[in-house]
Write an enzyme that holds these catalytic residues in place. Structure first.
Site, PDB file in Angstrom:
ATOM      1  N   CYS A 189      37.161  66.968 -30.146  1.00 60.24           N
ATOM      2  CA  CYS A 189      36.969  65.557 -29.791  1.00 60.24           C
ATOM      3  C   CYS A 189      35.546  65.057 -29.985  1.00 60.24           C
ATOM      4  CB  CYS A 189      37.404  65.326 -28.354  1.00 60.24           C
ATOM      5  SG  CYS A 189      39.171  65.554 -28.140  1.00 60.24           S
TER       6      CYS A 189
HETATM    7  C1  UDX Z   1      36.393  66.083 -24.029  1.00 59.22           C
HETATM    8  C2  UDX Z   1      36.262  65.169 -22.802  1.00 59.22           C
HETATM    9  O1  UDX Z   1      35.612  65.868 -21.745  1.00 59.22           O
HETATM   10  C3  UDX Z   1      37.629  64.698 -22.368  1.00 59.22           C
HETATM   11  O2  UDX Z   1      37.489  63.771 -21.303  1.00 59.22           O
HETATM   12  C4  UDX Z   1      38.317  64.014 -23.540  1.00 59.22           C
HETATM   13  O3  UDX Z   1      39.602  63.595 -23.207  1.00 59.22           O
HETATM   14  C5  UDX Z   1      38.378  64.959 -24.720  1.00 59.22           C
HETATM   15  O4  UDX Z   1      37.063  65.419 -25.049  1.00 59.22           O
HETATM   16  P1  UDX Z   1      36.940  68.639 -24.387  1.00 59.22           P
HETATM   17  O5  UDX Z   1      36.474  68.436 -25.785  1.00 59.22           O
HETATM   18  O6  UDX Z   1      38.236  69.343 -24.177  1.00 59.22           O
HETATM   19  O7  UDX Z   1      37.076  67.247 -23.635  1.00 59.22           O
HETATM   20  O8  UDX Z   1      35.848  69.462 -23.552  1.00 59.22           O
HETATM   21  P2  UDX Z   1      34.453  69.196 -22.839  1.00 59.22           P
HETATM   22  O9  UDX Z   1      34.449  69.963 -21.588  1.00 59.22           O
HETATM   23  O10 UDX Z   1      34.061  67.785 -22.766  1.00 59.22           O
HETATM   24  O11 UDX Z   1      33.455  69.979 -23.806  1.00 59.22           O
HETATM   25  C6  UDX Z   1      33.145  69.512 -25.111  1.00 59.22           C
HETATM   26  C7  UDX Z   1      31.981  70.296 -25.679  1.00 59.22           C
HETATM   27  O12 UDX Z   1      30.788  69.956 -24.993  1.00 59.22           O
HETATM   28  C8  UDX Z   1      32.107  71.822 -25.554  1.00 59.22           C
HETATM   29  O13 UDX Z   1      31.629  72.435 -26.731  1.00 59.22           O
HETATM   30  C9  UDX Z   1      31.236  72.166 -24.389  1.00 59.22           C
HETATM   31  O14 UDX Z   1      30.724  73.465 -24.448  1.00 59.22           O
HETATM   32  C10 UDX Z   1      30.151  71.126 -24.518  1.00 59.22           C
HETATM   33  N1  UDX Z   1      29.563  70.825 -23.234  1.00 59.22           N
HETATM   34  C11 UDX Z   1      30.358  70.333 -22.246  1.00 59.22           C
HETATM   35  C12 UDX Z   1      28.213  71.006 -23.046  1.00 59.22           C
HETATM   36  O15 UDX Z   1      27.487  71.412 -23.955  1.00 59.22           O
HETATM   37  N2  UDX Z   1      27.706  70.691 -21.832  1.00 59.22           N
HETATM   38  C13 UDX Z   1      28.478  70.212 -20.817  1.00 59.22           C
HETATM   39  O16 UDX Z   1      27.942  69.947 -19.754  1.00 59.22           O
HETATM   40  C14 UDX Z   1      29.850  70.039 -21.025  1.00 59.22           C
HETATM   41  C1  UDX Z   2      44.925  65.280 -30.596  1.00 58.35           C
HETATM   42  C2  UDX Z   2      44.924  63.830 -30.995  1.00 58.35           C
HETATM   43  O1  UDX Z   2      46.056  63.490 -31.614  1.00 58.35           O
HETATM   44  C3  UDX Z   2      43.651  63.497 -31.646  1.00 58.35           C
HETATM   45  O2  UDX Z   2      43.640  62.227 -32.148  1.00 58.35           O
HETATM   46  C4  UDX Z   2      42.676  63.620 -30.558  1.00 58.35           C
HETATM   47  O3  UDX Z   2      41.431  63.139 -30.891  1.00 58.35           O
HETATM   48  C5  UDX Z   2      42.575  65.071 -30.174  1.00 58.35           C
HETATM   49  O4  UDX Z   2      43.779  65.522 -29.771  1.00 58.35           O
HETATM   50  P1  UDX Z   2      45.454  67.627 -31.194  1.00 58.35           P
HETATM   51  O5  UDX Z   2      46.647  67.588 -30.323  1.00 58.35           O
HETATM   52  O6  UDX Z   2      44.289  68.412 -30.732  1.00 58.35           O
HETATM   53  O7  UDX Z   2      45.004  66.157 -31.539  1.00 58.35           O
HETATM   54  O8  UDX Z   2      45.805  67.990 -32.664  1.00 58.35           O
HETATM   55  P2  UDX Z   2      46.514  69.245 -33.290  1.00 58.35           P
HETATM   56  O9  UDX Z   2      46.447  70.376 -32.331  1.00 58.35           O
HETATM   57  O10 UDX Z   2      45.986  69.341 -34.657  1.00 58.35           O
HETATM   58  O11 UDX Z   2      48.024  68.787 -33.341  1.00 58.35           O
HETATM   59  C6  UDX Z   2      48.576  67.875 -34.178  1.00 58.35           C
HETATM   60  C7  UDX Z   2      50.022  68.280 -34.394  1.00 58.35           C
HETATM   61  O12 UDX Z   2      50.680  67.297 -35.138  1.00 58.35           O
HETATM   62  C8  UDX Z   2      50.209  69.597 -35.119  1.00 58.35           C
HETATM   63  O13 UDX Z   2      51.085  70.419 -34.409  1.00 58.35           O
HETATM   64  C9  UDX Z   2      50.796  69.190 -36.464  1.00 58.35           C
HETATM   65  O14 UDX Z   2      51.662  70.167 -37.013  1.00 58.35           O
HETATM   66  C10 UDX Z   2      51.500  67.909 -36.092  1.00 58.35           C
HETATM   67  N1  UDX Z   2      51.689  66.971 -37.204  1.00 58.35           N
HETATM   68  C11 UDX Z   2      50.647  66.600 -37.965  1.00 58.35           C
HETATM   69  C12 UDX Z   2      52.946  66.436 -37.429  1.00 58.35           C
HETATM   70  O15 UDX Z   2      53.902  66.775 -36.752  1.00 58.35           O
HETATM   71  N2  UDX Z   2      53.100  65.543 -38.440  1.00 58.35           N
HETATM   72  C13 UDX Z   2      52.075  65.170 -39.240  1.00 58.35           C
HETATM   73  O16 UDX Z   2      52.258  64.356 -40.142  1.00 58.35           O
HETATM   74  C14 UDX Z   2      50.804  65.719 -38.988  1.00 58.35           C
END
Ligand code: UDX
Ligand code: UDX
Length: 444
Positions: A279
């Site tokens: 993300c």
């Molecule tokens: C993030 C947002 O937190 C979440 O609200 C949103 O819906 C999706 O994106 P995620 O990517 O799953 O979630 O994890 P997050 O805990 O935010 O960590 C993202 C990255 O930042 C990781 O690589 C983590 O190690 C890093 N991080 C996080 C830091 O470097 N410092 C921190 O304090 C927290």
């Molecule tokens: C999600 C969100 O959709 C993305 O926009 C957000 O920012 C992060 O989280 P995520 O669930 O992490 O993505 O993606 P991924 O794990 O890659 O899963 C996507 C799934 O969709 C896969 O299982 C893939 O096979 C499926 N897919 C993809 C379809 O079924 N049809 C397609 O045309 C493309």
């Protein structure tokens, strides 16, 4: 309600399983038959706390999976788009979202009932009422707001706690093009506690709320890392002490009765080796790209990415304080997942670091308690250890990249092994006094 979800990745599957748990009838759709089979056998294709239990309770009852998108859409009242939205060439790649929208359009062409299509994937502001609406209308010959509803309902799931985040949300952002779409979304989330704020708005605002929410987190991380770099350069000041002082401000720590409660955001105000994941990197990149397309240079967010991209160099600099050359030096990298409690390795900070170490000729071992990627170009030539002990035995340098709790046992383990490698702490979780050679990001 009857719900179909297109895309069963981290977001789509957690959403589907949680909606089934609260009583909806959910059909998950994916192009990947392996995932479909696993879901139907109540097996979780990903490592996510609480998901196996949800699948066991709901698969075959209120939750099923299929590769047949048309049948799933025909059979449900509300269809979520939850396919991936990767970043490519400095901007968001919407090809999967557009393809899913077109296929949904073809599926509703001959459908008699009213369907509401809701975008769950993170998409740049304007996508739902632009690319998505056009693709559905073109393929279906129907009109949004007349023949079908259209909404945008972003997810706020953090990997590792996604099930709890869905079950106890801090907010529900419900973007809809009309009152009928809002009615459908309201009904879908009816079972959620009334105290959860519902932000009812238009789809473009919903999209922007999602991006702004992630961009502020990324900004705080890069802000902390910039301050940490300055701390290291000035000397005599540790970024950890500085940030602890910052955290005590009333903006971050509130007095509640006799207690002082520190806001969770403070974890983002800590020095570290950078952010990764599916993300933050891609969402900030997508916003910068959208700015560019609108003639705007988003200077702050560009800097956020630049600072993050340079954090591996900071780890290299710390090693350079002890080693003039890394050629043939055995180095253990602790952590491959982008954060603890997940097996997700997308955009993990471990990879840019491993690339630099390879360029310098280091002999590499990597270890992660959960993430076991079978093939990844950056891991070619890297030995994957099966345990922490195996990873650090014989290492001259140990790099802590992911904040797994298991790694806090490193000092005891090195004591048992009788070795004294240089420890470079990319997350500042270890006690410097426990190691004979220790460096940490932002340390005095
Ligand atoms: C993030 C947002 O937190 C979440 O609200 C949103 O819906 C999706 O994106 P995620 O990517 O799953 O979630 O994890 P997050 O805990 O935010 O960590 C993202 C990255 O930042 C990781 O690589 C983590 O190690 C890093 N991080 C996080 C830091 O470097 N410092 C921190 O304090 C927290
Ligand atoms: C999600 C969100 O959709 C993305 O926009 C957000 O920012 C992060 O989280 P995520 O669930 O992490 O993505 O993606 P991924 O794990 O890659 O899963 C996507 C799934 O969709 C896969 O299982 C893939 O096979 C499926 N897919 C993809 C379809 O079924 N049809 C397609 O045309 C493309």
């Amino acid at each position: 309600m009857k719900v179909s979800i297109i895309g069963t990745g981290y977001v789509g599957l957690v959403t589907g399983a949680c909606l089934a748990e609260v009583g909806h009838e959910v059909i998950c759709v994916d192009v990947d038959p392996r995932k479909v089979d696993m879901i139907n056998s109540a097996e979780a294709p990903i490592h996510e706390r609480g998901l196996p239990e949800l699948l066991k309770r709901n698969s075959g009852r209120r939750l099923s999976a299929t590769t047949n998108l048309a049948a799933a859409v025909a059979d449900t009242e509300i269809t979520f788009i939850a396919v991936g939205t990767p970043a490519a060439n400095g901007k968001i790649d919407l090809k999967y979202v557009e393809a899913a929208a077109a296929e949904i359009g073809r599926a509703i062409r001959d459908k008699a009932g009213y369907t509401t299509v809701v975008v769950k994937s993170t998409v740049v502001p304007g996508t739902t009422i632009g690319v998505v609406q056009r693709a559905i209308e073109r393929a279906s010959g129907k009109k949004a707001g007349v023949d079908f509803g259209l909404g945008m309902n972003p997810e706020f799931l953090t990997e590792g706690t996604a099930v709890a985040d869905f079950t106890f949300p801090d907010r529900l952002v419900l973007g809809g093009i009309d009152a009928r779409t809002h009615d459908v979304l309201r009904e879908l989330y009816q079972s959620f506690d009334d105290s959860v704020p519902r932000i009812e708005t238009n789809p473009t605002t919903a999209e922007m709320i999602k991006y702004a929410s992630n961009a502020v987190l990324a900004t705080m991380i890069s802000f902390s890392n910039e301050i940490a770099r300055l701390c290291s350069a000035v000397g005599g000041v540790d970024a950890i002490d500085v940030m602890r002082g910052v955290h005590q401000a009333g903006y971050f720590t509130i007095r509640h009765g006799g207690e002082r409660l520190t806001a969770p955001i403070c974890s983002f105000l800590e020095p570290g080796c950078g952010f990764g994941g599916s993300c933050l990197p891609k969402d900030v990149t997508a916003l910068v790209g959208q700015g560019r397309e609108n003639g705007l240079s988003l200077d702050l967010l560009q800097s956020v990415l630049r600072i993050n991209g340079a954090q591996p160099d900071e780890m290299m600099r710390l090693m350079g304080l002890h080693y003039q050359s890394l050629r043939d030096v055995p180095v253990a990298v602790l952590g491959i997942a982008f954060k603890p409690d997940t097996d997700d390795i997308r955009e993990s900070p471990a990879f840019p670091l491993i690339r630099r170490l390879k360029e310098q000729g280091a002999t590499l071992t990597a270890y992660d308690p959960i993430a076991r990627p079978s093939e990844h170009p950056d891991l070619a030539g890297v030995r994957l250890a099966d345990s922490l002990r195996e990873a650090v035995a014989g290492a001259k340098i140990v790099l802590l990249v992911t904040r797994w709790s298991e790694f806090s046992a490193l000092d005891g383990l090195l004591g048992e092994l009788g070795t004294q490698p240089l420890v470079v702490d990319g997350r500042r979780v270890l006690n410097p006094g426990s190691f004979s050679q220790y460096e940490g990001i932002g340390r005095a």
